[in-house]
Design a protein around this motif. Structure first.
Motif, PDB file in Angstrom:
ATOM      1  N   ASN A 276      -2.403   4.357  -3.271  1.00 18.54           N
ATOM      2  CA  ASN A 276      -3.151   5.362  -2.512  1.00 18.54           C
ATOM      3  C   ASN A 276      -2.438   6.700  -2.438  1.00 18.54           C
ATOM      4  O   ASN A 276      -3.075   7.734  -2.252  1.00 18.54           O
ATOM      5  CB  ASN A 276      -3.420   4.843  -1.093  1.00 18.54           C
ATOM      6  N   ALA A 277      -1.121   6.711  -2.597  1.00 23.97           N
ATOM      7  CA  ALA A 277      -0.367   7.956  -2.463  1.00 23.97           C
ATOM      8  C   ALA A 277      -0.875   8.999  -3.462  1.00 23.97           C
ATOM      9  O   ALA A 277      -1.125   8.690  -4.625  1.00 23.97           O
ATOM     10  CB  ALA A 277       1.120   7.698  -2.692  1.00 23.97           C
TER      11      ALA A 277
ATOM     12  N   ILE B 154       0.856  -1.187   0.000  1.00 26.19           N
ATOM     13  CA  ILE B 154       0.000   0.000   0.000  1.00 26.19           C
ATOM     14  C   ILE B 154       0.892   1.237   0.000  1.00 26.19           C
ATOM     15  O   ILE B 154       1.826   1.328   0.806  1.00 26.19           O
ATOM     16  CB  ILE B 154      -0.929   0.027   1.234  1.00 26.19           C
ATOM     17  N   THR B 155       0.614   2.193  -0.862  1.00 26.09           N
ATOM     18  CA  THR B 155       1.384   3.439  -0.881  1.00 26.09           C
ATOM     19  C   THR B 155       0.633   4.542  -0.140  1.00 26.09           C
ATOM     20  O   THR B 155      -0.586   4.502   0.004  1.00 26.09           O
ATOM     21  CB  THR B 155       1.663   3.906  -2.316  1.00 26.09           C
ATOM     22  N   GLY B 156       1.387   5.516   0.353  1.00 28.17           N
ATOM     23  CA  GLY B 156       0.777   6.677   0.997  1.00 28.17           C
ATOM     24  C   GLY B 156       0.081   6.342   2.295  1.00 28.17           C
ATOM     25  O   GLY B 156      -1.089   6.674   2.496  1.00 28.17           O
ATOM     26  N   THR B 157       0.801   5.707   3.224  1.00 27.79           N
ATOM     27  CA  THR B 157       0.157   5.198   4.436  1.00 27.79           C
ATOM     28  C   THR B 157       0.447   6.030   5.681  1.00 27.79           C
ATOM     29  O   THR B 157       0.177   5.586   6.801  1.00 27.79           O
ATOM     30  CB  THR B 157       0.587   3.740   4.710  1.00 27.79           C
TER      31      THR B 157
ATOM     32  N   LEU C 217       1.217   5.696  12.044  1.00 29.21           N
ATOM     33  CA  LEU C 217       1.060   4.339  11.505  1.00 29.21           C
ATOM     34  C   LEU C 217       1.433   3.304  12.558  1.00 29.21           C
ATOM     35  O   LEU C 217       0.708   2.318  12.781  1.00 29.21           O
ATOM     36  CB  LEU C 217       1.943   4.204  10.265  1.00 29.21           C
ATOM     37  N   ARG C 218       2.554   3.527  13.225  1.00 30.32           N
ATOM     38  CA  ARG C 218       2.995   2.584  14.266  1.00 30.32           C
ATOM     39  C   ARG C 218       2.035   2.574  15.454  1.00 30.32           C
ATOM     40  O   ARG C 218       1.752   1.517  16.019  1.00 30.32           O
ATOM     41  CB  ARG C 218       4.415   2.950  14.719  1.00 30.32           C
ATOM     42  N   GLU C 219       1.541   3.744  15.815  1.00 24.83           N
ATOM     43  CA  GLU C 219       0.588   3.821  16.925  1.00 24.83           C
ATOM     44  C   GLU C 219      -0.705   3.077  16.588  1.00 24.83           C
ATOM     45  O   GLU C 219      -1.267   2.356  17.432  1.00 24.83           O
ATOM     46  CB  GLU C 219       0.287   5.278  17.255  1.00 24.83           C
ATOM     47  N   ALA C 220      -1.171   3.242  15.355  1.00 21.28           N
ATOM     48  CA  ALA C 220      -2.395   2.554  14.934  1.00 21.28           C
ATOM     49  C   ALA C 220      -2.188   1.041  14.931  1.00 21.28           C
ATOM     50  O   ALA C 220      -3.085   0.281  15.318  1.00 21.28           O
ATOM     51  CB  ALA C 220      -2.823   3.034  13.551  1.00 21.28           C
TER      52      ALA C 220
ATOM     53  N   ILE D  80       2.250  -4.472   3.672  1.00 21.25           N
ATOM     54  CA  ILE D  80       3.460  -3.680   3.447  1.00 21.25           C
ATOM     55  C   ILE D  80       3.027  -2.216   3.340  1.00 21.25           C
ATOM     56  O   ILE D  80       2.469  -1.792   2.321  1.00 21.25           O
ATOM     57  CB  ILE D  80       4.195  -4.101   2.154  1.00 21.25           C
ATOM     58  N   ALA D  81       3.258  -1.460   4.396  1.00 17.95           N
ATOM     59  CA  ALA D  81       2.822  -0.063   4.468  1.00 17.95           C
ATOM     60  C   ALA D  81       3.976   0.837   4.052  1.00 17.95           C
ATOM     61  O   ALA D  81       5.006   0.898   4.737  1.00 17.95           O
ATOM     62  CB  ALA D  81       2.374   0.270   5.883  1.00 17.95           C
TER      63      ALA D  81
END
Length: 283
Positions: A89-90, A10-13, A45-48, A33-34
């Motif tokens: 997504n980016a 996934i792009t733009g994460t 992202l890491r918190e989520a 793969i973020a």
């Protein structure tokens, strides 16, 4: 093939829909793969991921840099051995109009929102052919309906939709499903990341369009105040439906509002219905 072995890039994460899809995919059993341009911006992202109790493989990928794209895709194959899906997504918003934009501004919008999508898709396709995978691109209702002061952004999204619509039957002959997902207004950092200073840019840089632009901005802001904007998680549900469907549709909207809005254009043979809506946006 079990769900736990499937790999999606996934792009733009860093925020918004991309972040929500990365988390939802991992929850659904995908190896997620973020990717994002700058991994120092991956805190949210890491918190989520920690809050959801899932693991993400976070990697750098700048969609405007072919070397970065190739390194990211090659790295996934080297480490995981397969690629079953890509979610493009980016993207980057842009507010402006032709008379006041430079051609460089417009080219920059196209680089991220169109050529960046093609770069990632081209690198991924050989691996998606191997797995019979799917290529999903988050576009916008702006990829179907042209919107005032979004000329460059909509042009890029129109281009993506046209390219993917044309590619889809070709890719299907190789077992790859191609889809586009069209969100409407989403309550995320996407709008704030456009980078316009409303107090300065509307009153000064937008002449002779300042009154018209302010009318448009006020109308758009109302969408976020009246509750009609989706959450990123709600929009991500539509992406996940495409990701997990046995026979995914080509075009999917993320809400009833988006479906109604897009249907205006798809049934509009002479353009009058669309302009009947958007003329009111600029007063």
């Amino acid at each position: 093939m079990s769900a736990t072995t499937r790999t999606v890039l996934i792009t733009g994460t860093s925020s918004g829909i991309g972040l929500a899809v990365a988390v939802a995919a991992a929850r659904a059993g995908w190896r997620s793969i973020a990717t994002l341009r700058d991994t120092t911006r991956a805190d949210a992202l890491r918190e989520a991921a920690a809050e959801a109790g899932i693991e993400l493989d976070i990697r750098a990928l700048d969609v405007t840099d072919e070397t970065s794209v190739a390194a990211a895709v090659d790295g996934v194959i080297a480490d995981h051995g397969r690629l079953d899906a890509v979610v493009n997504n980016a993207g980057a918003g842009h507010l402006g109009t032709l008379e006041n934009d430079s051609l460089a501004d417009i080219r920059d919008v196209m680089e991220v929102n169109f050529f960046g999508v093609l770069s990632v898709s081209k690198a991924a396709l050989p691996h998606l052919r191997t797995t019979g995978g799917r290529l999903i691109t988050v576009t916008s209702v702006g990829g179907v309906v042209g919107q005032p002061f979004n000329e460059a952004y909509c042009a890029a999204k129109f281009a993506v939709e046209g390219y993917m619509e044309s590619l889809a039957p070709v890719a299907r002959t190789q077992g790859v499903h191609v889809s586009v997902v069209e969100p409407g207004a989403v309550d995320s950092k996407f709008v704030s990341n456009i980078g316009i200073d409303l107090d300065v840019d509307v009153s000064v840089a937008a002449d002779p369009y300042s009154d018209t632009l302010r009318h448009y901005i006020n109308r758009t802001a109302d969408q976020f105040l009246d509750g009609s904007a989706q959450t990123p998680a709600a929009a991500a549900e539509a992406v996940m439906e495409v990701l997990n469907a046995d026979r995914p549709k080509f075009r999917v909207q993320t809400s009833d509002w988006a479906r109604t809005f897009v249907s205006t254009k798809l049934a509009d043979l002479d353009g009058s219905a669309v302009h009947g809506v958007t003329d009111a946006w600029v007063g």
